[in-house]
Enzyme design. Structure first.
Site, PDB file in Angstrom:
ATOM      1  N   MET A 132     -23.181  -2.695 -39.960  1.00 26.56           N
ATOM      2  CA  MET A 132     -23.405  -1.343 -40.479  1.00 26.56           C
ATOM      3  C   MET A 132     -22.074  -0.596 -40.678  1.00 26.56           C
ATOM      4  O   MET A 132     -21.150  -1.145 -41.253  1.00 26.56           O
ATOM      5  CB  MET A 132     -24.377  -0.578 -39.573  1.00 26.56           C
ATOM      6  CG  MET A 132     -25.803  -1.096 -39.626  1.00 26.56           C
ATOM      7  SD  MET A 132     -26.532  -0.874 -41.270  1.00 26.56           S
ATOM      8  CE  MET A 132     -28.191  -1.494 -40.992  1.00 26.56           C
ATOM      9  N   SER A 133     -21.977   0.636 -40.175  1.00 26.00           N
ATOM     10  CA  SER A 133     -20.824   1.482 -40.522  1.00 26.00           C
ATOM     11  C   SER A 133     -19.527   1.110 -39.821  1.00 26.00           C
ATOM     12  O   SER A 133     -18.489   1.704 -40.117  1.00 26.00           O
ATOM     13  CB  SER A 133     -21.157   2.952 -40.269  1.00 26.00           C
ATOM     14  OG  SER A 133     -22.052   3.426 -41.257  1.00 26.00           O
ATOM     15  N   VAL A 134     -19.548   0.123 -38.916  1.00 26.80           N
ATOM     16  CA  VAL A 134     -18.281  -0.420 -38.426  1.00 26.80           C
ATOM     17  C   VAL A 134     -17.462  -0.939 -39.610  1.00 26.80           C
ATOM     18  O   VAL A 134     -16.228  -0.953 -39.573  1.00 26.80           O
ATOM     19  CB  VAL A 134     -18.546  -1.535 -37.399  1.00 26.80           C
ATOM     20  CG1 VAL A 134     -17.260  -2.260 -37.003  1.00 26.80           C
ATOM     21  CG2 VAL A 134     -19.205  -0.958 -36.150  1.00 26.80           C
ATOM     22  N   LYS A 136     -16.792   0.495 -42.256  1.00 29.62           N
ATOM     23  CA  LYS A 136     -15.911   1.557 -42.744  1.00 29.62           C
ATOM     24  C   LYS A 136     -14.515   1.484 -42.122  1.00 29.62           C
ATOM     25  O   LYS A 136     -13.521   1.849 -42.752  1.00 29.62           O
ATOM     26  CB  LYS A 136     -16.529   2.928 -42.475  1.00 29.62           C
ATOM     27  CG  LYS A 136     -17.783   3.255 -43.282  1.00 29.62           C
ATOM     28  CD  LYS A 136     -18.309   4.634 -42.929  1.00 29.62           C
ATOM     29  CE  LYS A 136     -19.438   5.077 -43.847  1.00 29.62           C
ATOM     30  NZ  LYS A 136     -20.682   4.326 -43.629  1.00 29.62           N
TER      31      LYS A 136
END
Length: 361
Positions: A132-134, A136
């Protein structure tokens, strides 16, 4: 001497909820009832998050082969996972917390060595997991490196690098404003609202299903091109956590490097950190990787990345792989006044129409 890295990778299955998460160990997708239409649902996501390549398009990220692997050694002073700790005045047990929140993997490094490592529900040191947003963090540090190397200009307008975005919300924002998420963008990050922009974004890579008669954007870039500003507020005034910005950053990276983001990720990170395994990115039908939330990798390789950041951009052999100025800029952080303007007060911030507390999900 390596810096300590405390608690790197908790991989949880609770994007929507962990209340009804179903164990998936030893089960097939048919037995789980997992389909492309319900990837995110808590009844099946303990399976889908470990096996996402069965459901969506992907871009492969190579690790450079076994000769490139840098061994991640175990410490002779392990951490007791059955430890108790205090949280807001309440005593909790670490293993109980991991089980309660449906963690699939947990790894802790100290001075570059493993002091704790535990897997659950069929996860192992070899299996991939949706990050997921890791994702980013990988995209952001690469962009910061390009800025440090002079390949991206923080003060240049996004439209000068990406003409396709000239008439979108991003065209007149600077590269730095998009990197800092202080640009003005109409984009709801509400995960409870199926009509929010973040859900429309997810449709471009198949994370959420397209309804019958769907006529919206089919690709990530098409989706980004259609986004507009939220009123007339000037860019650069307020911080708002908006996932779409990171896919614009990846597009900027591709423009500056002249190759797909997935290849840049492979060349700058995956083949230089000594990763044990390759990884993969979710992608859209045009083979553009989802740089804002599409990475799938192992817990150990996530730990290698975290240790590199803690060590000032050096891999486990002490070789500089990320420009030190990129690390320094990241550590310096953003402008507190812009966080305050964006609604971040005492550990809370507004996401779409919902209030969310900072924490590990």
């Amino acid at each position: 001497m390596k810096k300590s890295l405390i608690a790197l990778a908790i991989i949880a299955s609770g994007t929507l909820s962990v209340a009804h998460a179903v164990n998936s160990e030893g089960k097939t997708r048919v037995e789980m009832g997992a389909t492309q239409a319900n990837i995110l649902h808590p009844d099946v996501n303990r399976y889908t998050y470990k096996n996402l390549s069965e459901f969506v398009h992907t871009k492969q990220i190579d690790n450079g082969g076994y000769k490139q692997v840098i061994e991640l050694r175990k410490s002779n002073k392990p951490l007791n996972l059955n430890m108790n700790f205090d949280h807001l005045g309440k005593e909790l047990n670490l293993l109980e917390v991991l089980h309660k929140h449906r963690a699939d993997a947990f790894i802790v490094l100290k001075d570059g060595k493993i002091v704790a490592e535990q897997y659950f529900d069929g996860q192992s040191e070899r299996t991939h997991h949706q990050m997921m947003s890791v994702t980013k963090s990988f995209t952001g540090i690469i962009a910061a490196s390009l800025v440090a190397e002079g390949k991206l200009d923080r003060d240049a307008l996004v439209g000068t690098y990406i003409p396709q975005l000239t008439h979108s919300a991003f065209g007149a924002a600077t590269v730095g404003q998009v990197l800092d998420m202080t640009n003005n963008l109409h984009y709801s990050e509400s995960y409870e609202d199926p009509n929010s922009e973040v859900f429309k974004h997810a449709k471009t890579v198949g994370l959420t299903p397209k309804e019958p008669g769907y006529s919206g954007p089919q690709t990530i870039h098409e989706f980004l091109e259609g986004l507009k500003k939220d009123g007339e507020r000037p860019h650069g005034q307020e911080f708002h956590y908006l996932t779409a910005n990171t896919d614009v950053v990846a597009w900027l990276i591709s423009s500056a490097e002249g190759k797909p983001f997935s290849e840049v990720l492979e060349e700058r990170i995956w083949t230089r950190l000594g990763m044990e395994r390759g990884a993969y990115l979710m992608s859209d039908p045009a083979s553009v990787g989802l740089a804002s939330g599409g990475l799938n990798g192992t817990a150990r390789d996530m730990a290698r990345f975290g240790q590199m950041l803690a060590d000032g951009g050096k891999n486990l052999l002490g070789k500089q792989i990320i420009h030190p100025n990129a690390i320094l800029e990241t550590e310096r952080g953003g402008d507190p006044s812009k966080f305050a303007q964006g609604g971040i007060v005492k550990g809370h911030y507004e996401v779409g129409r919902t209030k969310t507390s900072f924490g590990i999900r």
